[in-house]
Scaffold this active site. Structure first.
Site, PDB file in Angstrom:
ATOM      1  CE  LYS A  97      -6.728   7.718  -2.923  1.00  0.00           C
ATOM      2  NZ  LYS A  97      -7.461   8.474  -1.895  1.00  0.00           N
ATOM      3  CG  ASP A 112      -1.987  -0.905   1.260  1.00  0.00           C
ATOM      4  OD1 ASP A 112      -2.293  -1.428   0.181  1.00  0.00           O
ATOM      5  OD2 ASP A 112      -2.586  -1.108   2.330  1.00  0.00           O
ATOM      6  CG  MET A 154      -8.570   7.116   7.147  1.00  0.00           C
ATOM      7  SD  MET A 154      -9.482   5.681   6.590  1.00  0.00           S
ATOM      8  CE  MET A 154      -9.809   4.826   8.119  1.00  0.00           C
TER       9      MET A 154
END
Ligand code: SAH
Length: 507
Positions: free
Chosen positions: A58, A36, A173
């Site tokens: 990402k 990740d 988050m």
């Protein structure tokens, strides 16, 4: 059926030193690593050279690889590989969607194991001097998500209970919703003067912290441009303790330092820089290769008992000599009769790993002083002296020893060459230099200087305010010849010596 095992490994929150011993071992053994964005990619340097490494991070402008695609990827890779590491940031199972991947493994009949990791919530607090529990005031911790699964029809978070919770609230988050989180807690009765802290990019050289209260933390974070990844801590503990913010107090904290050695040397240098809070910018400038397969070196190594003294001038010289001896089916016993001198403690330490204690480690580093010291120790007239060094080692040492009457053989066991560079890495470094993102460039030998100039225009450094750090006089001379005056030349000619100089220079 596949006999692969999928290891779900926690990479820790950022500092590569915060992976577990078991996680590191599994990475070293992996045939395939699926990782990740939050897992520090520096950890991949532990992998075998032929390991397949796949990022599911990402990327700017792109969406992260969707969860069903990751699940499918795991099943597909299990058909091709035996030992698969699924590397996830922090702890693999805390807000990490590991459960979805593990269910996939169960359905596909794949063996799996879980290796816990240090979660960002705990690490961020500890690297910022915030104690999530405390015997007197705080007896509980709550890890919560600040962003529930998108599209979820209801909330699982009981905001009323969170508002009355008197322990440390830790939100992951939370940056996209910080204002709402604070307002909701306040609306449910949490006192607005409750301490709050937000820690961004915790445990890395870009760690930043903003402290405030429930009333103003969102505004303060906006003013300071604090962005994800960040941990939000709300509760009495978030005030921290006086003098507790130890990590950002490191002497070289946040300094961005280009390192230009070979890959192995850079790795060691990078570890040392990270340990004092700096951010190493890695440029693997040179490669160190074997040079023992030539007649002169082979003859010297075949006949070591003929020498009175053997001199090693670097740890690389030691390693390449012993590798060459191993090829010749010989071992440390070939040094039974010769005396051995090592320049620098590190060279002597390397020799010690082969079971040999150096007879002499001169205090001087320059060739002439060194020859003089050796000559004081023993009359060198007609003594047979063997140097085991690199092809580009300067001639002043053999000359100085010859001047003292020694009969010198200079044999090269390794050679150094500039490494072929990928354009991307070079472009990135040039862009960082131009953007003022670099504090210093370090050079540990003449060959690192040449390799760097080869790809980075010299004027770029001449015109910048970037500090140039040199390991010693020979490297400095080369830099000066190129029109660059180093800001400092280390007086102890090791990377530790360079770190010490930088610490002194910047504090
Ligand atoms: N499994 C991870 C969490 C993944 S969720 C763990 O156990 O740490 C992603 C969130 O983790 C980010 O939005 C941020 O809130 C937090 N996070 C991860 N790394 C972080 C870091 N280095 N500094 C601050 N927060 C971090």
């Amino acid at each position: 059926m596949s006999d692969a095992t999928i290891y779900f490994v926690g990479a820790g929150p950022g500092d590569p030193g915060l992976i577990t011993v078991k996680g590191k071992r599994l990475l070293e053994q992996a045939d395939c690593v699926i990782y990740d964005g939050l897992a520090n990619s520096a950890l991949l340097s532990d992998c075998k050279g032929d390991a397949e490494t796949i990022s599911v991070a990402k990327r700017s402008g792109h969406h992260s690889v969707k969860q069903p695609e990751i699940n499918a990827l795991i099943v597909e890779k299990a058909k091709q590989h035996q030992h698969i590491v699924r590397l996830k940031g922090g702890d693999p199972c805390l807000f990490g969607r590991a459960v979805e991947e593990i269910k996939t493994c169960i359905e596909a009949g794949l063996a799996f194991e879980i290796v816990p990791g240090i979660t960002a919530g705990a690490a961020a607090a500890e690297y910022a001097g915030i104690f999530l529990t405390d015997r007197d005031h705080t007896s509980a911790v709550c890890f919560a998500t600040g962003r529930e699964a998108e599209g979820k029809p209801h909330t699982d978070l009981n905001w009323n209970a969170l508002a009355s919770f008197n322990g440390s609230l830790v939100f992951y988050m939370g940056m996209g919703n910080l204002e709402t989180i604070c307002q909701t807690l306040a609306a449910q009765g949490k006192p607005i003067d409750t301490p709050a802290a937000v820690i961004q990019q915790a445990t890395g050289p870009r760690q930043r912290m903003v402290k405030g209260t429930l009333a103003d933390i969102a505004r303060l974070c906006e003013a300071e441009n604090i962005a994800a990844p960040a941990i939000v801590i709300i509760g009495a503990s978030a005030a921290g303790i006086e003098g507790g913010d130890w990590f950002t107090a490191h002497p070289l904290f946040g300094k961005r330092i280009v390192i230009t050695r070979d890959a192995k040397g850079n790795r060691l240098f990078a570890e040392k820089l990270s340990a004092v809070g700096a951010e190493p910018i890695v440029f693997d400038g040179i490669e160190i290769l074997d040079n023992s397969q030539n007649e002169a070196t082979q003859a010297a190594l075949e006949n070591l008992s003929a020498y009175d003294w053997v001199l090693f001038t670097s740890a690389n010289g030691v390693t390449h000599t012993f590798e060459a001896l191993a090829e010749m089916k010989k071992d440390a016993r070939v040094f039974a009769t010769a005396k051995i001198a090592c320049i620098g403690r590190q060279t002597a330490d390397k020799l010690q790993t082969y079971g040999i204690t150096a007879d002499f480690v001169p205090s001087a580093f320059t060739s002439v002083a060194l020859a003089k010291e050796l000559a004081e120790l023993e009359r060198l007239k007609h003594k047979k002296i063997l140097l085991l060094r690199s092809t580009i080692a300067p001639k002043d040492l053999p000359d100085a020893l010859s001047d003292c009457g020694g009969d010198v053989t200079d044999a090269a066991v390794y050679r150094v060459r500039a490494k072929e560079q990928s354009g991307d890495i070079v472009d990135e470094i040039i862009a960082q230099i131009k953007d003022g993102q670099v504090d210093a460039v370090t050079f540990t030998s003449g060959s690192t200087v040449e390799a760097f100039w080869h790809v980075v225009p010299i004027e770029l450094l001449r015109e910048s305010k970037i500090d140039i750090i040199s390991i010693g006089p020979a490297t400095t001379a080369l830099l000066e010849a190129a029109g660059l005056k180093p800001n400092c030349t280390a007086s102890v000619h090791t990377v530790d010596g360079m770190i010490e100089e930088m610490t002194e220079m910047w504090t």
